[in-house]
Design an enzyme around this catalytic site. Sequence first.
Site, PDB file in Angstrom:
ATOM      1  CB  ALA A   1      -0.898  -0.005   1.228  1.00 40.66           C
TER       2      ALA A   1
ATOM      3  N   GLY B   1       1.014  -5.907   0.240  1.00 33.85           N
ATOM      4  CA  GLY B   1       0.183  -5.930  -0.957  1.00 33.85           C
ATOM      5  C   GLY B   1       1.011  -6.216  -2.206  1.00 33.85           C
TER       6      GLY B   1
ATOM      7  CD  GLU C   1      -2.287  -9.430   0.391  1.00 38.94           C
ATOM      8  OE1 GLU C   1      -2.314  -8.182   0.427  1.00 38.94           O
ATOM      9  OE2 GLU C   1      -3.071 -10.149   1.020  1.00 38.94           O
TER      10      GLU C   1
ATOM     11  CD  GLU D   1       0.480  -7.683   4.813  1.00 34.96           C
ATOM     12  OE1 GLU D   1       1.348  -8.517   5.146  1.00 34.96           O
ATOM     13  OE2 GLU D   1       0.247  -7.389   3.625  1.00 34.96           O
TER      14      GLU D   1
END
Length: 693
Positions: A63, A104, A107, A127
């Site tokens: 992010a 992310g 991901e 995270e």
Amino acid sequence: MSDAVSYSVRDGIAVIALNNPPVNGLGSVLRPGIMDGIRKAGADPAVKALVIIGSAKAFSGGADIREFNTPKMNVPPSLPEINEAQDQCVKPMIAAIGGFALGGGLELALGCHYRVALSKSQLGLPEVKLGLLPGSGGTQRLPRVIGAAQGIQMMTTGNPVAAEKALQLGLVDEIVQGDLLEGAIAFAKKQANPRRIRDLTVNVEGDPKAFFEKARAEVARASRGFPAPLEIVACVEAAATRPFDEGRQFERERFAFLVEGKESKALRHMFFAERQVAKIPDVPEDTPTREITRAAVIGAGTMGGGIAMNFANAGIPVLMMDVTQEAVDRGFKKIKDNYASTVSKGRLKQEEMDKRISLIRTTTTLEEAKDADIVIEAVFERMDVKQDMFRKLDAIMKPGAILATNTSTLDVNAIAEITKRPQDVIGTHFFSPANVMRLLEVVRGAKTAKDVLATTMKLGKTLKKVPVVSGVCDGFIGNRMVEKYGQQSLFLIDEGCSPAQVDAAAYRWGMAMGPLAMGDMAGLDISWEIRKRRYVERPNFVYSKIADRLCEQGRYGQKTGKGWYKYNLPDRKPIPDPEVDALIGKYRAENKITTRSISDDEIVERLIYALVNEAAYILEEGIALRASDIDMVYLAGYGFPHYRGGPMFYADTVGLKNVLNSILRFQAGYQGSVWKPAPLLVKLADEGRKFNG
Ligand code: NAD
């Protein structure tokens, strides 16, 4: 297509290149471009496969933190929507990972069907460090690729793995030597079929029920009440036992639960506090700094040795001076032993150890320090010794050199004033062991020049510390507060607690160790010396004398094998000692103290609110620049549980009115006169406000 994402086709391979410096954060400028690229490639019959690539430094750091709490966060598409498009893509999709793929970013890479990486790349889902779990399918996809056990390990620690390890785990399919894009295109050409991660099954060792029970027990033990790691295990279990879409839904719900939790809020506070700490209102960020290419440390004792190691670790040559050859040799041997132990644990290469040791030079001649850009004094904690040293340093050091003291309690201004260059004098308060602890209090004297402050803060970063500015006062931020904490721990013993009870309550609440065990580790003689000074300087000083009794018996803590506990050295495990119980009993009887049973909640409140109340004075006096700096001091230097966000943040979550009410209640209790609510605490509590924000 946005400027931050470029799209091209080479030999039937679509290349979606991300360009959002510095870390390819998946912000509002990147997400739409990635989605467009996937769609375009899907629709073009000439395209056989896709490659998503970032820069050599960063595939993606996840992010974009610059967009946190802004409407840009919600600009479509979201990362989960991109992941869905990746799943729907019927052409093989390859992530080409240079630098790092984190959060992310990984991901996104896990949404791809294959991953190739440069050998130096790092892959991770950190995270958990913000009290969260990977919320865009990470908990469902990672275990499908590397199995449940490794998935749990990676996600509950949050630590990244290097490309070689990722290759072994199956997280990376190939390591590219040479040009990453060329390698990725060559790899893409070999892939005839897509391989959706969602279609794979999770490898669980043995019986799933037994496996997850064991995993839960292990993770619960390591995480001590911090919820995110256990939620991650639950999500991995869902990945292993439920269809993909159900697992994803479960992950979404658990993510939403954690985001709202106080632990994650505390960790996010810490994340931003660490970024805030370098900002000094009257010292602009572009203040020119002095160059530090050579350092000197005076005193080769406990602290001097550790400080010298910091410079060597950062590649800065350092001279270590002490009065006798014997002291120098002892200090240098300790440094070498320290490095050797790190090498034997496999955490440092022998060549690296040799390189670092070669940067450390020793001497018994102070004059040899004269050309250093910074000299850090770490001699005995006595004003006369320090002033004498600074007089000498003033005479020999080159103009412009920074003169720093590692004092833990003495007046930095009084040390500066003995020189003709008080503007060049500053405090650098390292914490023991100085080569390990991240906290560095940078003590700004009344006359410290702005560029000296800016240089020292920058140096702190270079030495991989968390530098926090403190004004001059006895104990600075951290130790001034901890004195009140220690004072309460002794009163609790007076009143009926055993040392083990106080420590267990603090530990269960989340402290790395309880106050008495901490005293044993640091050496009880050190705080005894400080108290003896206080008894003379401040006759009204209220303190339990119980710790003095221990010291009078030669019980100095771990170093003497006996303190609040006994120790079977070299084992440092504290063992409750009936001799200490007897000493305490005698002390209570002599002082006619009526004991009572005290709850763990009261123990924790008294310890933590003692910190909070003193911190409020420190903030009000301007010793600390902001509440979050005080939090950083405790998080980086005092084993304060990260998921409680520091003493000030914790007080905010309890509510300052509640904190104040407890303090007023304590005033009526044992030694209640020491509880004097700080005016700032009273004011904020009355106004319904917080320390932070
Ligand atoms: P130490 O006793 O282990 O080492 C002090 C060293 O200074 C000794 O080797 C001594 O020979 C040397 N020394 C004394 N006078 C000297 C002189 N005139 N010239 C050169 N060398 C001289 O002490 P320490 O624990 O390393 O503490 C050093 C300083 O760091 C103190 O000011 C202390 O308050 C501060 N400090 C200590 C800790 C800690 O936990 N030990 C933590 C933070 C700060």
